[in-house]
Design an enzyme around this catalytic site. Structure first.
Site, PDB file in Angstrom:
ATOM      1  N   HIS A   1     -12.102   4.581  -5.992  1.00  0.00           N
ATOM      2  CA  HIS A   1     -11.900   2.649  -6.131  1.00  0.00           C
ATOM      3  C   HIS A   1     -13.134   1.842  -5.487  1.00  0.00           C
ATOM      4  O   HIS A   1     -13.194   0.886  -5.084  1.00  0.00           O
ATOM      5  CB  HIS A   1     -11.359   2.949  -4.460  1.00  0.00           C
ATOM      6  CG  HIS A   1      -9.968   2.726  -4.702  1.00  0.00           C
ATOM      7  ND1 HIS A   1      -8.918   2.812  -3.381  1.00  0.00           N
ATOM      8  CD2 HIS A   1      -9.473   3.160  -5.547  1.00  0.00           C
ATOM      9  CE1 HIS A   1      -8.038   2.413  -3.930  1.00  0.00           C
ATOM     10  NE2 HIS A   1      -7.917   4.017  -5.248  1.00  0.00           N
TER      11      HIS A   1
ATOM     12  N   HIS B   1      -4.751  12.924  -8.588  1.00  0.00           N
ATOM     13  CA  HIS B   1      -2.909  12.542  -7.901  1.00  0.00           C
ATOM     14  C   HIS B   1      -2.399  13.698  -7.290  1.00  0.00           C
ATOM     15  O   HIS B   1      -1.347  13.906  -7.475  1.00  0.00           O
ATOM     16  CB  HIS B   1      -2.703  11.648  -8.982  1.00  0.00           C
ATOM     17  CG  HIS B   1      -3.045  10.576  -9.076  1.00  0.00           C
ATOM     18  ND1 HIS B   1      -2.796   9.518  -9.917  1.00  0.00           N
ATOM     19  CD2 HIS B   1      -3.959   9.586  -8.178  1.00  0.00           C
ATOM     20  CE1 HIS B   1      -3.382   7.822  -9.862  1.00  0.00           C
ATOM     21  NE2 HIS B   1      -3.412   7.907  -8.710  1.00  0.00           N
TER      22      HIS B   1
END
Ligand code: HEM
Length: 789
Positions: free
Chosen positions: A300, A548
């Site tokens: 991020h 993920h």
């Protein structure tokens, strides 16, 4: 292009080691002589490690030697009588520019196109009118209330993909250029390749689209980074700036060469996901869940590609509320829905046929030409803690307290939490009067582990500002803020390169080959202003989504004795950070991250992400993140996996069976059942399915090299990289040596509500060489070198 790049790239991976220039692990100074009087912790004779002489160092400075230390527990050299700090014997690392050729972008030789100015102007106006056409469609959608409604899964997804106020208009500008390029293709009857590549020889500057060209900012040398990342590279001041395009290794493979998604004749992405990556659990025991959580925090910091939205800021609704396709009159041109086939074992029970998916925003091209679409990164590309500080001046200004260099906080029951976001009603729980948190990154509320990381690092800023104010009482707010920001970015970079990457990339060999190893002393001298420091599309859309796979079903809450007392199930807590209002949750999650194990990084994913992504209390199911990853790759026109085999020195497969060097026969069979040829195979799941050589971390060959290359760029191209010497932003050597003492364990000890014990290397599980210790055994930074006379 570098000579190394020129030389190494064609020779490929087989020969890549030939390009490592020097060895940087050098004999340490001999162990210090025994002092007369009190023995020091360094007085013990250190055993050599894999034939290198060693020295007794704080554990964090030995983290890249983990594999060797595990086999040599006698290397622990803590002398608790003298100092509580936990230490081990390991070699010194000095030396700098030694990476193998960082992969260059594909060179795009092409024919020169000639188009008359009036014709180009006419075509450009078409691009503009296309945006007008979309505006007309959007007016109709708004009239029919065809936009996303709070409470739905699609809405919860959208708020994590929403463009910032600054990014939104740029998407329109990018679209004008893209649509004009598509028109050029049609008018000039160009091939796909010429449409995407040869059109880049035509400038936008002298056309009605000139306003889409991003002007270079005026730069001045400064000790501090700009907030938006501009002026880091003084020759290319836009490099790394927020709201600019991602880079690419390979030219995209759009269906029309310009922007049509790479989709024609391809298998359904949900089907690809369910066949290649069935829901299944496999835990990875040799790392902690922190590896997942820190990875997302870093992701991020460096990349956020938003999707298109409606002009009034609402989310585009491509499916009806009962998950059927929107009628053609109400279908937005930027919809790229994920279709669910009738036989889908999970969604069939809810009669789901359509999952909302909107195309990523395209950026105005940085070179101000026509050409294929590039996607927009709305955060700074640099590893500069923009998650904490924001990626534009406007965002940063909102977050600052303007007193003592501090960032705003929300004080709740004597605990400093992130400030509340008064403009954002989108968190679950808002109707109960609960607010979302605000930080430098809009995804802060996505899941509790992330919100915890954001909170802890936000606190670290205020802690550092306080320490700096103590040693320099005369510094004003601006000076304290900038200097604290500089220190926090350095700490974060140090932890990434010293603790995180060695675990991800498997200790030393790959780290060394890419020049990623942090030094134990001296400055890094390899700053290179010819390296492209932008984040690459293949990295953000495929390789770095490896994380993920490591997400678990839950975040464990762990008490000070190491016992789990509660669990927050991922599927139940999307966009709901409010458990953090409870006193013990912050520390409980922090301990859980350092103690529990993640899922393995492989082709298996938990159902919380594959069927339940962004499930809300009102919905019974969610989306499929892994199918989204595949779909996003096609949206961005990423070429197939086979093309990257060529790039990374492997033989391109002509038949499926030629994939047997890196895939199991079972995976190859599944691929052959899904795709017509190896050329079609989507990059993301192929990268995740490659066999992993455990000596090189947790990633398969292709993603290992993409990730290593990206972090080499983020180091070498960053003029403000914390270890770099001789630059306007460089630390003094004494300051740098203090930064080198920082560790994630230190950040946690200093910024929790009351954590008292932690292991020195938080990405590694507890063991004899990495035991749970009181925080007093974890080194901290002294701010004395920041004292000004
Ligand atoms: C903790 C649970 C996580 C959730 C719920 C989550 C969710 C998402 C979502 C919704 C997207 C956008 C998907 C799209 O393209 O439509 C995304 C993108 C991405 N994720 Fe995750 N993620 C998680 C963890 C991670 C981790 C651990 C990593 C890396 C270590 C990671 C790396 C990325 C990257 C690189 C992107 C692309 C970002 C961009 O360029 O916009 N994620 N994730």
């Amino acid at each position: 292009m570098y000579w190394k790049e020129k030389f190494c790239l064609p020779l490929g991976y087989v020969l890549w080691f030939c390009c490592a220039v020097t060895s940087i692990i050098v004999p340490a100074q001999s162990p210090q002589p025994i002092h007369s009087g009190r023995p020091t912790p360094m007085s013990r004779q250190c055993p050599s490690l894999v034939n290198f002489p060693t020295q007794c160092r704080i554990m964090a400075q030995c983290s890249v030697w983990w594999a060797e230390l595990v086999k040599s527990p006698q290397s622990v050299c803590t002398n608790q009588v003298e100092s509580p700090l936990w230490r081990a014997c390991c070699p010194a690392i000095v030396g700098g520019r030694n990476r193998i050729g960082v992969m260059s972008e594909q060179s795009l030789d092409s024919e020169i196109l000639t188009v008359s100015s009036p014709e180009l102007a006419r075509i450009s106006k078409f691009g503009q009118s296309e945006v007008g056409r979309v505006a007309g469609i959007e007016a109709r959608l708004l009239e029919h209330k065809a936009f996303l409604m709070p409470g739905s899964t699609a809405f919860a997804y959208f708020i994590n993909m929403k463009p910032s106020d600054e990014a939104a208009p740029l998407g329109e500008q990018g679209l004008m250029v893209t649509r004009s390029t598509q028109k050029l293709k049609e008018v000039m009857r160009l091939s796909n390749e010429a449409a995407g590549i040869a059109t880049q020889t035509l400038s936008v500057k002298d056309t009605p689209l000139a306003g889409t060209c991003i002007p270079d900012p005026t730069c001045r040398t400064s000790k501090y980074r700009t907030i938006d990342g501009s002026c880091n590279n003084l020759k290319s001041p836009l490099m790394g700036r927020s709201n600019t395009q991602l880079g690419r290794y390979l030219a995209p493979d759009y269906d029309d060469g310009v922007w049509e998604s790479r989709d024609k004749g391809m298998p359904n992405s949900r089907t690809v996901r369910t066949v290649l990556a069935p829901d299944h659990d496999r835990v990875q025991r040799d790392v902690t869940l922190m590896l997942m959580q820190f990875g997302q925090f870093i992701d991020h910091d460096i990349t956020h590609v938003p999707v298109f939205q409606l002009a009034n800021g609402s989310g585009i609704s491509c499916c009806t509320p009962d998950n059927k396709h929107q009628s053609w009159e109400l279908r937005h041109p930027h919809c790229f829905t994920l279709d669910i086939l009738p036989g889908d074992a999970f969604y069939r029970q809810f009669r789901v046929e359509c999952i909302n998916f909107v195309r990523s925003m395209v950026a105005p091209r940085s070179d101000c030409t026509f050409g294929y679409a590039e996607q927009l990164n709305q955060v700074t590309h640099w590893h500069d803690a923009s998650t904490i500080y924001g990626s534009t001046q406007f965002q940063s200004d909102i977050l600052r307290e303007r007193k003592g260099g501090r960032m705003k906080t929300f004080s709740y029951q004597n605990r400093q939490l992130l400030p509340l976001d008064w403009k954002n009603n989108d968190c679950i729980g808002f109707e109960k009067g609960l607010r979302c948190f605000l930080s430098g990154d809009s995804r802060v509320n996505q899941l509790i582990g992330l919100t915890v990381m954001q909170t802890v690092w936000h606190r670290e800023h205020n802690r550092v500002a306080g320490e700096l104010a103590r040693v320099n009482p005369r510094w004003d707010d601006e000076k304290l803020f900038q200097e604290a920001r500089r220190v926090v970015i350095a700490e974060l970079q140090h932890i990434t390169y010293n603790e995180y990457l060695p675990v991800l990339l498997g200790s030393r060999p790959v780290m060394e080959a890419y020049g990623l190893l942090p030094r134990t002393s001296g400055f890094f001298t390899g700053y290179n202003d010819t390296v492209n420091g932008n984040v690459f599309n293949e990295f953000s859309t495929a390789a770095y989504r490896y994380g993920h796979s490591m997400v678990s079903h839950w975040f464990e809450l762990v008490d000070d004795n190491g016992a789990t007392y509660d669990r927050l199930h991922v599927k139940d807590w999307f966009n709901n950070p409010h458990p953090l209002l409870k006193a013990d949750v912050l520390d409980g999650v922090m301990r859980g991250l350092t103690i529990s194990n993640p899922e393995a990084s492989d082709e298996l994913f938990v159902s919380d992400l594959t069927n339940m992504l962004f499930k809300t209390p009102e919905s019974k199911h969610g989306g499929d993140l892994i199918a989204f990853n595949i779909w996003r790759g096609r949206d961005h026109g990423l070429p197939g996996y086979n093309a990257y085999r060529g790039l990374f020195g492997l033989r391109k497969a002509k038949t499926f069976s030629e994939l047997n060097d890196l895939f199991t026969p079972e995976t190859i069979d599944k691929m052959a059942s899904l795709y017509k040829s190896p050329e079609e195979i989507d990059l993301y799941l192929a990268g995740m399915s490659e066999k992993v050589d455990s000596s090189s971390g947790i990633l398969g060959h292709t993603f290992l090299h993409m990730v290593a290359d990206q972090f080499a760029r983020l180091k070498e191209a960053d003029r403000y990289f914390y270890e770099t010497g001789d630059q306007s932003g460089s630390f003094t050597i004494d300051q740098l040596n203090e930064i080198r003492k920082s560790s994630l364990a230190m950040i946690f000890c200093l910024n929790s509500d009351g954590i008292k014990n932690i292991q020195p290397l938080t990405f590694r599980p507890l063991s004899d060489i990495n035991p749970r210790l009181p925080c007093s055994a974890i080194p901290t930074i002294s701010f004395a070198p920041w004292r000004e006379p």
